[in-house]
Design a protein around this motif. Structure first.
Motif, mmCIF file in Angstrom:
data_model
loop_
_atom_site.group_PDB
_atom_site.id
_atom_site.type_symbol
_atom_site.label_atom_id
_atom_site.label_comp_id
_atom_site.label_asym_id
_atom_site.label_seq_id
_atom_site.Cartn_x
_atom_site.Cartn_y
_atom_site.Cartn_z
ATOM 1 N N THR A 167 24.751 53.384 57.570
ATOM 2 C CA THR A 167 23.580 52.961 56.797
ATOM 3 C C THR A 167 23.925 51.753 55.932
ATOM 4 O O THR A 167 23.152 50.785 55.841
ATOM 5 N N VAL A 168 25.085 51.793 55.292
ATOM 6 C CA VAL A 168 25.533 50.672 54.472
ATOM 7 C C VAL A 168 25.731 49.431 55.340
ATOM 8 O O VAL A 168 25.295 48.326 54.981
ATOM 9 N N GLU A 169 26.372 49.595 56.488
ATOM 10 C CA GLU A 169 26.632 48.445 57.362
ATOM 11 C C GLU A 169 25.326 47.794 57.807
ATOM 12 O O GLU A 169 25.209 46.560 57.821
ATOM 13 N N ALA A 170 24.333 48.603 58.155
ATOM 14 C CA ALA A 170 23.037 48.046 58.551
ATOM 15 C C ALA A 170 22.381 47.311 57.392
ATOM 16 O O ALA A 170 21.795 46.236 57.571
ATOM 17 N N ALA A 171 22.506 47.861 56.182
ATOM 18 C CA ALA A 171 21.892 47.238 55.008
ATOM 19 C C ALA A 171 22.531 45.895 54.685
ATOM 20 O O ALA A 171 21.860 44.974 54.218
ATOM 21 N N LEU A 172 23.832 45.774 54.933
ATOM 22 C CA LEU A 172 24.525 44.527 54.627
ATOM 23 C C LEU A 172 24.077 43.381 55.518
ATOM 24 O O LEU A 172 24.329 42.215 55.214
ATOM 25 N N GLY A 173 23.398 43.718 56.609
ATOM 26 C CA GLY A 173 22.866 42.682 57.486
ATOM 27 C C GLY A 173 21.581 42.067 56.976
ATOM 28 O O GLY A 173 21.111 41.061 57.520
ATOM 29 N N ARG A 174 21.014 42.651 55.914
ATOM 30 C CA ARG A 174 19.785 42.105 55.333
ATOM 31 C C ARG A 174 20.124 41.123 54.220
ATOM 32 O O ARG A 174 21.140 41.273 53.554
ATOM 33 N N PRO A 175 19.289 40.130 54.007
ATOM 34 C CA PRO A 175 19.571 39.175 52.926
ATOM 35 C C PRO A 175 19.435 39.838 51.560
ATOM 36 O O PRO A 175 18.615 40.737 51.370
ATOM 37 N N GLY A 176 20.241 39.386 50.632
ATOM 38 C CA GLY A 176 20.173 39.901 49.266
ATOM 39 C C GLY A 176 20.284 38.764 48.274
ATOM 40 O O GLY A 176 20.667 37.645 48.633
ATOM 41 N N ALA A 177 19.967 39.034 47.030
ATOM 42 C CA ALA A 177 19.989 38.004 45.997
ATOM 43 C C ALA A 177 21.317 38.011 45.259
ATOM 44 O O ALA A 177 21.907 39.067 45.015
ATOM 45 N N ALA A 178 21.787 36.818 44.900
ATOM 46 C CA ALA A 178 22.997 36.707 44.102
ATOM 47 C C ALA A 178 22.789 37.398 42.759
ATOM 48 O O ALA A 178 21.663 37.500 42.254
ATOM 49 N N THR A 179 23.887 37.896 42.181
ATOM 50 C CA THR A 179 23.814 38.598 40.905
ATOM 51 C C THR A 179 24.699 37.904 39.876
ATOM 52 O O THR A 179 25.456 36.992 40.192
ATOM 53 N N SER A 180 24.589 38.389 38.646
ATOM 54 C CA SER A 180 25.311 37.746 37.548
ATOM 55 C C SER A 180 25.484 38.724 36.404
ATOM 56 O O SER A 180 24.696 39.669 36.250
ATOM 57 N N ASP A 181 26.508 38.495 35.591
ATOM 58 C CA ASP A 181 26.679 39.285 34.373
ATOM 59 C C ASP A 181 25.536 39.053 33.394
ATOM 60 O O ASP A 181 25.408 39.780 32.408
ATOM 61 N N TYR A 182 24.730 38.034 33.659
ATOM 62 C CA TYR A 182 23.629 37.688 32.758
ATOM 63 C C TYR A 182 22.277 38.224 33.238
ATOM 64 O O TYR A 182 21.253 37.945 32.617
ATOM 65 N N ASP A 183 22.256 38.987 34.313
ATOM 66 C CA ASP A 183 20.987 39.421 34.909
ATOM 67 C C ASP A 183 20.054 40.119 33.930
ATOM 68 O O ASP A 183 18.840 39.967 34.003
ATOM 69 N N LEU A 184 20.620 40.926 33.048
ATOM 70 C CA LEU A 184 19.795 41.703 32.118
ATOM 71 C C LEU A 184 19.613 40.993 30.781
ATOM 72 O O LEU A 184 19.127 41.592 29.821
ATOM 73 N N ASN A 185 20.014 39.717 30.757
ATOM 74 C CA ASN A 185 19.932 38.938 29.518
ATOM 75 C C ASN A 185 19.231 37.614 29.796
ATOM 76 O O ASN A 185 19.860 36.551 29.837
#
Length: 199
Positions: A9-27
């Motif tokens: 399930t994880v391997e299949a999910a990794l084939g989908r595009p995702g957004a970059a993250t940051s330590d500042y996401d919640l700020n």
């Protein structure tokens, strides 16, 4: 769900595009400077099949380290020379937890994560194949442990906390497990994995 099912399930999910993250996401009030230079780094999100489904290998950093002492992290570090980022992740895992790179089947990557220490970290997800006897790198790693994969994939297990940092309040994700306080960049990258699996 068996360990192999969950890993698939994880391997299949990794084939989908995702957004970059940051330590500042919640700020959202933090304004990052244009043209900032980030140093490349990579970590290994090592998945280990187990009777309870699958587990994620993590480390507790030595309290004697100058940077991030005592914090929970993935095996990983900065890229050296012209090595590739997957090579960085595998090399660091060999050095920090004695995981033979030949035992790791890489199944994908998560989007890069920017840290407050000016690194751009690429998480590489891999499956440990065969028996693994972890050995902590002397002076760097205080403890090697694992958490159930289903625990970090459950969005309900994440909470948002805050603390003062450089004179301002900073919010961040936490995904506690037993005695382990998993927070900051590690928790944010695990949350990214959870978001990929359960969009």
């Amino acid at each position: 769900m068996t360990g192999n099912d969950l890993i698939e399930t994880v391997e299949a999910a990794l084939g989908r595009p995702g957004a970059a993250t940051s330590d500042y996401d919640l700020n959202p009030d933090v304004v990052l400077p244009e043209g900032r230079v980030l140093r490349d780094a990579a970590v290994l999100v090592a998945l280990m099949p187990s009777p309870d489904g699958a587990r994620v290998v993590l480390t507790k950093r030595s309290s004697a380290l100058k940077h991030h002492p005592g914090q929970i992290s993935f095996p990983g570090g900065k890229r050296e020379g012209d090595e590739t980022l997957p090579t960085t992740a595998l090399r660091e895992a060999e050095e920090e937890i004695a995981l033979d790179r030949r035992q790791v089947r890489l199944i994908g990557t998560l989007p890069p994560h920017e840290t407050v220490t000016s690194f751009q970290v690429t998480p590489h997800v891999g499956v440990i194949e065969g028996p693994f006897n972890p050995v902590a790198e002397l002076g760097e790693v205080a403890e090697i442990f694992s958490v159930p994969l289903h625990h970090v994939l459950d969005l309900d297990n994440y909470v948002i906390e805050r603390r003062r940092w450089r004179g301002q309040w900073r919010q961040y994700f936490v995904v506690p497990y037993g005695p382990y306080y998993i927070w900051g960049a590690t928790a944010r990258m695990l949350r990214s994995l959870a978001d990929q699996v359960r969009p």
